[in-house]
Each structure stands twice: as C-alpha cells, then as structure tokens.
Design a protein around this motif. Structure first.
Motif, PDB file in Angstrom:
ATOM      1  N   ILE A  59       0.835  -1.204   0.000  1.00 41.17           N
ATOM      2  CA  ILE A  59       0.000   0.000   0.000  1.00 41.17           C
ATOM      3  C   ILE A  59       0.869   1.253   0.000  1.00 41.17           C
ATOM      4  O   ILE A  59       0.637   2.192  -0.766  1.00 41.17           O
ATOM      5  CB  ILE A  59      -0.955  -0.021   1.207  1.00 41.17           C
ATOM      6  CG1 ILE A  59      -2.015  -1.098   0.993  1.00 41.17           C
ATOM      7  CG2 ILE A  59      -1.613   1.335   1.412  1.00 41.17           C
ATOM      8  CD1 ILE A  59      -2.834  -1.418   2.212  1.00 41.17           C
ATOM      9  N   VAL A  60       1.897   1.259   0.840  1.00 44.60           N
ATOM     10  CA  VAL A  60       2.771   2.432   0.906  1.00 44.60           C
ATOM     11  C   VAL A  60       3.556   2.600  -0.390  1.00 44.60           C
ATOM     12  O   VAL A  60       3.684   3.704  -0.911  1.00 44.60           O
ATOM     13  CB  VAL A  60       3.719   2.327   2.122  1.00 44.60           C
ATOM     14  CG1 VAL A  60       4.822   3.358   2.056  1.00 44.60           C
ATOM     15  CG2 VAL A  60       2.938   2.475   3.409  1.00 44.60           C
ATOM     16  N   VAL A  62       2.921   1.508  -3.558  1.00 41.96           N
ATOM     17  CA  VAL A  62       2.208   1.784  -4.803  1.00 41.96           C
ATOM     18  C   VAL A  62       1.158   2.872  -4.636  1.00 41.96           C
ATOM     19  O   VAL A  62       1.154   3.864  -5.358  1.00 41.96           O
ATOM     20  CB  VAL A  62       1.573   0.484  -5.358  1.00 41.96           C
ATOM     21  CG1 VAL A  62       0.757   0.771  -6.602  1.00 41.96           C
ATOM     22  CG2 VAL A  62       2.662  -0.525  -5.670  1.00 41.96           C
ATOM     23  N   PHE A  63       0.249   2.706  -3.678  1.00 41.35           N
ATOM     24  CA  PHE A  63      -0.853   3.654  -3.566  1.00 41.35           C
ATOM     25  C   PHE A  63      -0.422   4.994  -2.969  1.00 41.35           C
ATOM     26  O   PHE A  63      -1.044   6.017  -3.231  1.00 41.35           O
ATOM     27  CB  PHE A  63      -2.002   3.055  -2.759  1.00 41.35           C
ATOM     28  CG  PHE A  63      -2.649   1.894  -3.455  1.00 41.35           C
ATOM     29  CD1 PHE A  63      -3.272   2.058  -4.676  1.00 41.35           C
ATOM     30  CD2 PHE A  63      -2.622   0.635  -2.898  1.00 41.35           C
ATOM     31  CE1 PHE A  63      -3.859   0.994  -5.331  1.00 41.35           C
ATOM     32  CE2 PHE A  63      -3.211  -0.432  -3.538  1.00 41.35           C
ATOM     33  CZ  PHE A  63      -3.826  -0.250  -4.768  1.00 41.35           C
ATOM     34  N   MET A  64       0.627   4.996  -2.161  1.00 39.85           N
ATOM     35  CA  MET A  64       1.145   6.254  -1.633  1.00 39.85           C
ATOM     36  C   MET A  64       2.350   6.731  -2.448  1.00 39.85           C
ATOM     37  O   MET A  64       3.011   7.699  -2.069  1.00 39.85           O
ATOM     38  CB  MET A  64       1.503   6.091  -0.158  1.00 39.85           C
ATOM     39  CG  MET A  64       0.289   5.813   0.702  1.00 39.85           C
ATOM     40  SD  MET A  64       0.679   5.542   2.423  1.00 39.85           S
ATOM     41  CE  MET A  64       1.201   7.166   2.904  1.00 39.85           C
ATOM     42  N   HIS A  65       2.660   6.033  -3.529  1.00 41.28           N
ATOM     43  CA  HIS A  65       3.693   6.421  -4.508  1.00 41.28           C
ATOM     44  C   HIS A  65       5.091   6.516  -3.920  1.00 41.28           C
ATOM     45  O   HIS A  65       5.935   7.258  -4.421  1.00 41.28           O
ATOM     46  CB  HIS A  65       3.326   7.732  -5.188  1.00 41.28           C
ATOM     47  CG  HIS A  65       1.969   7.705  -5.822  1.00 41.28           C
ATOM     48  ND1 HIS A  65       1.725   7.031  -6.991  1.00 41.28           N
ATOM     49  CD2 HIS A  65       0.785   8.228  -5.428  1.00 41.28           C
ATOM     50  CE1 HIS A  65       0.444   7.159  -7.303  1.00 41.28           C
ATOM     51  NE2 HIS A  65      -0.153   7.874  -6.369  1.00 41.28           N
ATOM     52  N   MET A  66       5.365   5.760  -2.856  1.00 38.49           N
ATOM     53  CA  MET A  66       6.705   5.792  -2.272  1.00 38.49           C
ATOM     54  C   MET A  66       7.720   5.064  -3.145  1.00 38.49           C
ATOM     55  O   MET A  66       8.915   5.319  -3.034  1.00 38.49           O
ATOM     56  CB  MET A  66       6.701   5.177  -0.873  1.00 38.49           C
ATOM     57  CG  MET A  66       6.027   6.025   0.173  1.00 38.49           C
ATOM     58  SD  MET A  66       6.841   7.600   0.423  1.00 38.49           S
ATOM     59  CE  MET A  66       8.342   7.076   1.210  1.00 38.49           C
ATOM     60  N   ALA A  67       7.282   4.187  -3.997  1.00 38.81           N
ATOM     61  CA  ALA A  67       8.208   3.462  -4.861  1.00 38.81           C
ATOM     62  C   ALA A  67       8.873   4.401  -5.873  1.00 38.81           C
ATOM     63  O   ALA A  67       9.937   4.087  -6.395  1.00 38.81           O
ATOM     64  CB  ALA A  67       7.482   2.340  -5.602  1.00 38.81           C
ATOM     65  N   TRP A  68       8.266   5.563  -6.111  1.00 39.12           N
ATOM     66  CA  TRP A  68       8.794   6.485  -7.104  1.00 39.12           C
ATOM     67  C   TRP A  68       9.349   7.754  -6.473  1.00 39.12           C
ATOM     68  O   TRP A  68       9.661   8.713  -7.158  1.00 39.12           O
ATOM     69  CB  TRP A  68       7.701   6.841  -8.103  1.00 39.12           C
ATOM     70  CG  TRP A  68       7.210   5.630  -8.812  1.00 39.12           C
ATOM     71  CD1 TRP A  68       7.817   4.984  -9.853  1.00 39.12           C
ATOM     72  CD2 TRP A  68       6.036   4.884  -8.506  1.00 39.12           C
ATOM     73  NE1 TRP A  68       7.085   3.878 -10.202  1.00 39.12           N
ATOM     74  CE2 TRP A  68       5.977   3.785  -9.397  1.00 39.12           C
ATOM     75  CE3 TRP A  68       5.019   5.013  -7.569  1.00 39.12           C
ATOM     76  CZ2 TRP A  68       4.961   2.863  -9.383  1.00 39.12           C
ATOM     77  CZ3 TRP A  68       4.004   4.081  -7.548  1.00 39.12           C
ATOM     78  CH2 TRP A  68       3.974   3.025  -8.455  1.00 39.12           C
ATOM     79  N   GLU A  69       9.485   7.768  -5.157  1.00 35.53           N
ATOM     80  CA  GLU A  69       9.987   8.948  -4.463  1.00 35.53           C
ATOM     81  C   GLU A  69      11.515   8.915  -4.406  1.00 35.53           C
ATOM     82  O   GLU A  69      12.141   7.910  -4.687  1.00 35.53           O
ATOM     83  CB  GLU A  69       9.419   9.012  -3.050  1.00 35.53           C
ATOM     84  CG  GLU A  69       7.941   9.280  -3.001  1.00 35.53           C
ATOM     85  CD  GLU A  69       7.572  10.664  -3.513  1.00 35.53           C
ATOM     86  OE1 GLU A  69       8.393  11.594  -3.402  1.00 35.53           O
ATOM     87  OE2 GLU A  69       6.453  10.806  -4.036  1.00 35.53           O
ATOM     88  N   ARG A  70      12.075  10.016  -3.959  1.00 32.27           N
ATOM     89  CA  ARG A  70      13.519  10.093  -3.766  1.00 32.27           C
ATOM     90  C   ARG A  70      13.943   9.168  -2.643  1.00 32.27           C
ATOM     91  O   ARG A  70      13.187   8.906  -1.710  1.00 32.27           O
ATOM     92  CB  ARG A  70      13.929  11.510  -3.405  1.00 32.27           C
ATOM     93  CG  ARG A  70      13.817  12.450  -4.537  1.00 32.27           C
ATOM     94  CD  ARG A  70      14.304  13.793  -4.097  1.00 32.27           C
ATOM     95  NE  ARG A  70      14.509  14.618  -5.282  1.00 32.27           N
ATOM     96  CZ  ARG A  70      15.124  15.749  -5.260  1.00 32.27           C
ATOM     97  NH1 ARG A  70      15.618  16.216  -4.133  1.00 32.27           N
ATOM     98  NH2 ARG A  70      15.266  16.435  -6.356  1.00 32.27           N
TER      99      ARG A  70
END
Length: 109
Positions: A59-60, A62-70
């Motif tokens: 959830i964190v 993909v849905f919170m977009h942490m996989a694409w954060e710095r």
C-alpha cells in the motif's frame, strides 16, 4: 517570455493497480486462512504479522507512490520504523529476561 513550472506527473498503468489489488486480496486470504486452520502460538502471530507488513508495504509503495519517491524520503519513512522495530525486539528480549529473573528469584522483588 515567461517560464511556467509544470509538475512532472507520471501516469502509471491501471494494470499495476489491479495487480497490487490482487496481491492484497491474496495476502488477506492467507491471513484469514491462518485463523481458519486454527494455527496457534508463535507461528500464528508470525504469519499474521508477516502478511500485515507485506500488505502495508504494498500500500505504501504503490498507492502512496513511495516506490517512485527520492531515496532520502524513503529513508525518512523507513529508518524510523525500522528503529522502532529494533527497539521493540530489544524490549521483548528484555521482558523475557526480567520474567526469568523474577521467576527464579521471587524474593528479590
């Protein structure tokens, strides 16, 4: 001529969200099956916590977009959680030692 700042918003394929939703469904089913098969003791709690952490991670990420954060933002989220987990593990070990010493030497209280 003026420069207009634009946000770089990436559109992720809908398939990604369906795949993650499917994995969340599978992990929730596995968590339910732990109770259905009446698993007991450390195995039960370990499996429930494992499935819970995997679902929270998906959830964190993909849905919170942490996989694409710095990477620094990811560290700012993950390192404190990791430190808390380490401290909880230390407290569990310490509580076992405290219980053992109180059981062996009940007169020292």
């Amino acid at each position: 001529m003026t420069h207009v700042a634009t946000h770089d918003t990436a559109q992720h394929p809908i398939r990604l969200y369906f795949v993650v939703w499917g994995w969340l469904f599978v992990l929730s089913t596995c968590s339910y099956l732990v109770d259905y098969f009446h698993l007991q003791g450390h195995l039960r709690y370990s499996l429930i916590l494992l499935f819970m952490m995997l679902k929270a991670g998906l959830i964190v990420a993909v849905f919170m977009h942490m996989a694409w954060e710095r990477l620094t933002l990811v560290y700012a989220i993950l390192l404190p959680v990791g430190a808390v987990l380490v401290f909880v593990a230390i407290m569990v070990l310490e509580s076992d030692y405290t219980l053992l010493t109180r059981t062996v030497n009940p007169g020292l209280l």
